[in-house]
Design a protein around this motif. Sequence first.
Motif, short mmCIF file in Angstrom:
data_model
loop_
_atom_site.label_atom_id
_atom_site.label_comp_id
_atom_site.label_asym_id
_atom_site.label_seq_id
_atom_site.Cartn_x
_atom_site.Cartn_y
_atom_site.Cartn_z
N PHE A 1 33.69 51.79 34.77
CA PHE A 1 34.56 50.85 34.06
C PHE A 1 33.74 49.75 33.38
N LYS A 2 34.18 49.39 32.15
CA LYS A 2 33.61 48.22 31.46
C LYS A 2 34.53 47.02 31.56
N SER A 3 35.79 47.27 31.90
CA SER A 3 36.76 46.21 32.14
C SER A 3 37.85 46.77 33.04
N LEU A 4 38.65 45.87 33.65
CA LEU A 4 39.72 46.29 34.54
C LEU A 4 41.04 45.69 34.10
N LYS A 5 42.11 46.47 34.26
CA LYS A 5 43.45 46.01 33.92
C LYS A 5 44.43 46.54 34.95
N LYS A 6 45.67 46.07 34.87
CA LYS A 6 46.71 46.50 35.79
C LYS A 6 46.79 48.03 35.85
N GLY A 7 46.85 48.57 37.07
CA GLY A 7 46.99 50.00 37.27
C GLY A 7 45.70 50.76 37.45
N ASP A 8 44.57 50.14 37.12
CA ASP A 8 43.28 50.83 37.31
C ASP A 8 43.02 51.06 38.79
N TYR B 1 37.28 41.98 35.38
CA TYR B 1 38.66 41.59 35.10
C TYR B 1 38.74 40.48 34.06
N TYR B 2 37.81 39.53 34.13
CA TYR B 2 37.82 38.37 33.23
C TYR B 2 36.70 38.49 32.19
N ASN B 3 36.91 37.86 31.07
CA ASN B 3 35.89 37.84 30.03
C ASN B 3 34.69 37.00 30.44
N ASP B 4 34.97 35.90 31.14
CA ASP B 4 33.90 34.98 31.55
C ASP B 4 33.79 35.00 33.07
N TYR B 5 32.66 35.45 33.61
CA TYR B 5 32.44 35.47 35.05
C TYR B 5 32.25 34.06 35.57
N GLN C 1 31.37 43.03 45.89
CA GLN C 1 32.34 43.86 45.18
C GLN C 1 33.52 43.04 44.67
N VAL C 2 33.89 41.97 45.37
CA VAL C 2 34.89 41.05 44.82
C VAL C 2 34.35 40.41 43.55
N ALA C 3 33.07 40.03 43.56
CA ALA C 3 32.44 39.49 42.36
C ALA C 3 32.44 40.52 41.23
N ASN C 4 32.24 41.78 41.60
CA ASN C 4 32.27 42.86 40.62
C ASN C 4 33.65 42.99 39.98
N LEU C 5 34.71 42.92 40.81
CA LEU C 5 36.07 42.95 40.30
C LEU C 5 36.33 41.79 39.34
N VAL C 6 35.91 40.60 39.74
CA VAL C 6 36.10 39.41 38.90
C VAL C 6 35.37 39.56 37.57
#
Length: 466
Positions: free
Chosen positions: A67-74, A321-325, A313-318
């Motif tokens: 994944f390069k980004s995450l959205k609802k349902g992924d 999910y967001y444009n700016d970490y 992995q929480v940091a990875n999700l963030v």
Amino acid sequence: MSEEKKNENAYQAKNAWSEMGEEEREEVFAFNEAYAKFLSENKTEREFASAAIAELEAAGFKNINQFKSLKKGDKVYVENRSRALMAAVIGEKDLKEGLKIVGSHIDSPRLDLKPNPLYEDGEMAMFKTHYYGGVKKYQWVTMPLALHGVVVKDDGTQIEISIGEKEDDPVFFISDVLPHLGKSQMKKSMSEGISGEQLNVVIGSIPVADEDAKEKIKEAVLNHLKSEYDFKEEDFISADLQVVPAFKTRDAGFDRGLLAGYGHDDRVCSYTALEAILDVKDPEYTSVVLLMDREEVGSMGSTGMQSHFFEDQVANLVDLYYNDYSELMVRKVMQNSKVLSADVNAAYDPDFAEVYAKHNSAYLGKGIVISKYTGARGKAGASEASAEFMGEVRGLFNNAGVIWQTAELGKIDEGGGGTIAQFLANYNMDVVDCGPAVLSMHSPYEVVSKADVYHSYLAYNVFLEK
């Protein structure tokens, strides 16, 4: 005589079997049939993690690295050194609103081979072992044993080992002194009757024909390992090989309401958590299942809950999910998260009633156990759930028809134990321990109620979904 009137204000845990109809009973037995098969086939952390990933991928989960980004349902997963993993379904609410987490562990008490295990003595070839986790050493003798794990050669080649599970496989064996000569042993305490250094596994007895060989039986075993599995003695040094019971998980009791098997602690929670997230459809919050390693020895090490794996992995999700970490966002996500620490409790055993606080014990067949705290004696070595979170979980289960009970782990001064809850609570999360009761916990053959297994699945699913 008039029927005794029940006080509607009194609390009494329900028997799950008494509350279910025939259709649900069939669901319970079908679910447990699949669980028993999974447990029989996956007796190590590596095997469990590998099988879990296969199920996740079949259900549409993908490695987070895709994944390069995450959205609802992924649906994503990430594994850690083939011994732990995390799976997640991205929810409707923004990630900063927190995660719904069910965290368990996939390691169980066992015997590990020592780095230099192979030796010959008394016309037998044997393996030296080092027990892992809290075991009663005397329980591991005179029964069929299997060998599972992986051997990694110095060129990186990996060799999977599983011997003792098929009908035509040999099994292995740890001996005990015969009662005719057991006078000295019988005078010892049960903890001293079998020492750790006596947990040596018999693996061979036929010598090679070479008259010049110094240790003929050991050499025969080495020849067999080379011809059958293509590894030599030095390769033991870079191997993860575990000795486990060669039993299959089987129905117990005339009514088949119980399951007897190796590794219920804590794979009963790990399996039900895995199945729960596989069945999550449209979660409100991002749903997460943690399947961790090393809990039985304190959760230390790179695959344990005390490692940085979860936080990373929480940091990875963030980040995805967001444009700016933001590190601050990682902290917000974690502190707004809520967790069921999915671990087992001790089932009340009438043969050892003296160690249980009867009014605060878990019982087979009365559903999943909510434990406000664990720890030892004065609640040492554990976290404690808030009254608010206990009320929230209790209300969620009541509204969903989940059968539950509450319990401590035995009498206060008899001992105790801890779970991964304390390490998750250190992130300022709401956490409570929640899992089925187990009879003969940490033995080579533990027992659970099929009804409790099923209601654990229901509990984890509703927690992740709602």
